[in-house]
Design an enzyme around this catalytic site. Structure first.
Site, PDB file in Angstrom:
ATOM      1  CB  THR A   1       2.561 -10.716  19.027  1.00  0.00           C
ATOM      2  OG1 THR A   1       1.418 -10.179  18.365  1.00  0.00           O
ATOM      3  CG2 THR A   1       3.380 -11.540  18.052  1.00  0.00           C
TER       4      THR A   1
ATOM      5  CG  ASN B   1      -1.962  -0.943   1.305  1.00  0.00           C
ATOM      6  OD1 ASN B   1      -2.513  -1.317   0.272  1.00  0.00           O
ATOM      7  ND2 ASN B   1      -2.293  -1.422   2.493  1.00  0.00           N
TER       8      ASN B   1
ATOM      9  CG  ASP C   1       1.170   3.038   4.733  1.00  0.00           C
ATOM     10  OD1 ASP C   1       0.244   2.393   4.220  1.00  0.00           O
ATOM     11  OD2 ASP C   1       1.967   2.569   5.566  1.00  0.00           O
TER      12      ASP C   1
ATOM     13  CG  ASN D   1       4.916  -2.493   6.640  1.00  0.00           C
ATOM     14  OD1 ASN D   1       5.435  -1.728   5.831  1.00  0.00           O
ATOM     15  ND2 ASN D   1       3.798  -2.197   7.297  1.00  0.00           N
TER      16      ASN D   1
ATOM     17  N   GLY E   1       5.439  -9.272  25.275  1.00  0.00           N
ATOM     18  CA  GLY E   1       6.252 -10.244  24.543  1.00  0.00           C
ATOM     19  C   GLY E   1       5.403 -11.174  23.703  1.00  0.00           C
TER      20      GLY E   1
ATOM     21  N   GLY F   1       7.179   5.178  12.202  1.00  0.00           N
ATOM     22  CA  GLY F   1       6.769   4.523  10.957  1.00  0.00           C
ATOM     23  C   GLY F   1       6.837   3.010  11.055  1.00  0.00           C
TER      24      GLY F   1
ATOM     25  CG  ASP G   1       3.462  -5.505   9.559  1.00  0.00           C
ATOM     26  OD1 ASP G   1       2.707  -6.494   9.644  1.00  0.00           O
ATOM     27  OD2 ASP G   1       3.090  -4.392   9.160  1.00  0.00           O
TER      28      ASP G   1
HETATM   29  P1  ATP Z   1       0.965  -3.372  15.326  1.00  0.00           P
HETATM   30  O1  ATP Z   1      -0.474  -3.583  14.965  1.00  0.00           O
HETATM   31  O2  ATP Z   1       1.231  -2.132  16.118  1.00  0.00           O
HETATM   32  O3  ATP Z   1       1.895  -3.562  14.192  1.00  0.00           O
HETATM   33  P2  ATP Z   1       0.594  -5.837  16.688  1.00  0.00           P
HETATM   34  O4  ATP Z   1      -0.593  -5.530  17.558  1.00  0.00           O
HETATM   35  O5  ATP Z   1       0.360  -6.680  15.485  1.00  0.00           O
HETATM   36  O6  ATP Z   1       1.379  -4.538  16.328  1.00  0.00           O
HETATM   37  P3  ATP Z   1       2.035  -6.452  19.080  1.00  0.00           P
HETATM   38  O7  ATP Z   1       1.600  -7.696  19.742  1.00  0.00           O
HETATM   39  O8  ATP Z   1       1.581  -5.161  19.652  1.00  0.00           O
HETATM   40  O9  ATP Z   1       1.697  -6.593  17.534  1.00  0.00           O
HETATM   41  O10 ATP Z   1       3.634  -6.388  19.033  1.00  0.00           O
HETATM   42  C1  ATP Z   1       4.400  -7.325  18.307  1.00  0.00           C
HETATM   43  C2  ATP Z   1       5.716  -7.530  19.020  1.00  0.00           C
HETATM   44  O11 ATP Z   1       6.428  -6.290  19.070  1.00  0.00           O
HETATM   45  C3  ATP Z   1       5.588  -7.985  20.460  1.00  0.00           C
HETATM   46  O12 ATP Z   1       5.426  -9.388  20.539  1.00  0.00           O
HETATM   47  C4  ATP Z   1       6.915  -7.496  21.039  1.00  0.00           C
HETATM   48  O13 ATP Z   1       7.942  -8.392  20.684  1.00  0.00           O
HETATM   49  C5  ATP Z   1       7.147  -6.184  20.279  1.00  0.00           C
HETATM   50  N1  ATP Z   1       6.637  -5.015  21.008  1.00  0.00           N
HETATM   51  C6  ATP Z   1       5.473  -4.346  20.807  1.00  0.00           C
HETATM   52  N2  ATP Z   1       5.334  -3.304  21.666  1.00  0.00           N
HETATM   53  C7  ATP Z   1       6.470  -3.310  22.414  1.00  0.00           C
HETATM   54  C8  ATP Z   1       6.965  -2.482  23.481  1.00  0.00           C
HETATM   55  N3  ATP Z   1       6.256  -1.436  23.957  1.00  0.00           N
HETATM   56  N4  ATP Z   1       8.165  -2.797  24.015  1.00  0.00           N
HETATM   57  C9  ATP Z   1       8.904  -3.840  23.576  1.00  0.00           C
HETATM   58  N5  ATP Z   1       8.495  -4.648  22.567  1.00  0.00           N
HETATM   59  C10 ATP Z   1       7.303  -4.390  22.000  1.00  0.00           C
END
Ligand code: ATP
Length: 320
Positions: free
Chosen positions: A227, A11, A13, A42, A232, A304, A267
């Protein structure tokens, strides 16, 4: 030979940063930026920067947006396999408020034309592939073809079931060896396929045995990685899919970083996990999840999505 094949969306953005999200009928001011994005793109950038020879299969329009994909893909050494589409290149309108909350509108455009034939058109593409990674911003037929082709080629079929509102069939899930939902996607999949209701906010607090039981119902034969943002990730293996680990379920804690923008953290995690798995499939899976946590954590320290992906050397320098 590419070791990671990403099949998915590209996309353009369009991002507006505003004090508040626009209300119905309102006209407000915001700071504008544009750049390449889409979950597929991404994740391909993340896999490439994590050190994997990466191919990206997508559909692009014959327009400025399509041309925008080519330069950054080349800069990251990505083998871009872009089908020409009669539709305009996919777009995303993203509004982000001062608290980091967002509202997103997607115009699928060319992404909606990606089909099974695009995935199977180049048989040499899958030769030597170790991991094939797909998401749900592409038509189900393309995603199914990607996962099925992975299995046939002896590669690991990995599905990031995002976004949460995309339709999924039980048949689609069964094609995956590894499924990687975030908390919202996990809750949506449980409700849709297992008939169990859990609030996304409650997922991280569930005890390991309950989470494992839910994962096993969702994907009886494979591995589920949920995730959990700053917490974590939770991993649940089927007995027959232990992937070098002694335990069937465990948590891998996130790294402590100064997160300023978590856009694209999921991503980052998915691309890095695919790359780590492709690099050393014999190593315990928990090692790969720890690497993906580290890679994703670094991505949250920069603004980003694709531009925020760190490089393998940076991950090693920071965390060893
Ligand atoms: P997004 O939609 O923002 O791309 P998501 O909701 O798909 O993210 P999350 O579960 O929020 O995915 O995050 C993916 C991974 O990124 C987590 O498993 C962790 O490893 C890392 N992560 C996300 N936020 C943090 C944070 N505040 N500190 C450290 N690691 C983080």
């Amino acid at each position: 030979m590419n070791s990671v094949i990403v099949v998915g969306s590209f996309n353009v953005d369009h991002v507006w940063r505003c004090a508040d999200l626009p209300a119905v009928g309102a006209t407000i001011a915001g700071q504008y930026a544009t750049g390449p994005g889409g979950k597929g793109f991404n994740q391909a950038v993340a896999a490439a920067r994590a050190g994997a020879r990466t191919a990206f299969v997508c559909a692009l329009g014959d327009d400025a947006g399509g041309r925008l994909a080519r330069e950054p893909a080349a800069a990251d050494g990505i083998d871009l396999r872009a089908e020409a589409s009669g539709q305009p290149t996919g777009t995303a309108g993203i509004y982000v408020d001062a608290r980091g909350r967002n509202t997103i509108v997607i115009g699928a455009g060319a992404n909606g034309t990606l089909g099974a034939a695009h995935v199977t058109a180049a048989p040499e593409l899958l030769r030597g592939a170790r991991v094939v990674l797909a998401q749900l911003e592409s038509p189900p037929a393309a995603v199914e073809a990607a996962l099925a082709a992975a299995r046939e080629a002896g590669a690991t079929a990995m599905l990031n079931p995002a976004p949460a509102n995309a339709p999924t069939s039980a048949g689609l899930l069964r094609l995956a060896d590894i499924v990687t939902p975030n908390e919202t996607e996990f809750a949506a999949l449980l409700s849709r396929h297992v008939g169990e209701r859990v609030e996304p906010e409650a997922v991280a607090a569930l005890d390991g045995a309950s989470l494992h039981a839910a994962c096993r119902k969702l994907l009886p034969h494979g591995t589920v990685v949920v995730t959990l943002g700053a917490v974590g990730a939770f991993v649940s293996h089927a007995e027959e899919d232990l992937r070098g680990d002694a335990q069937t379920y465990y948590r891998v804690a996130a790294e402590s970083v100064s997160a300023s923008d978590t856009t694209g953290a999921g991503d980052a995690f998915n691309g890095a996990l695919a790359a780590a798995l492709a690099r050393a499939p014999e190593q315990p899976f928990a090692t790969h999840v720890r690497y993906a946590n580290r890679f994703a954590a670094l991505s949250t320290e920069r603004p980003g999505a694709a531009p925020a992906m760190p490089r393998h050397d940076e991950v090693m320098a920071r965390f060893g």
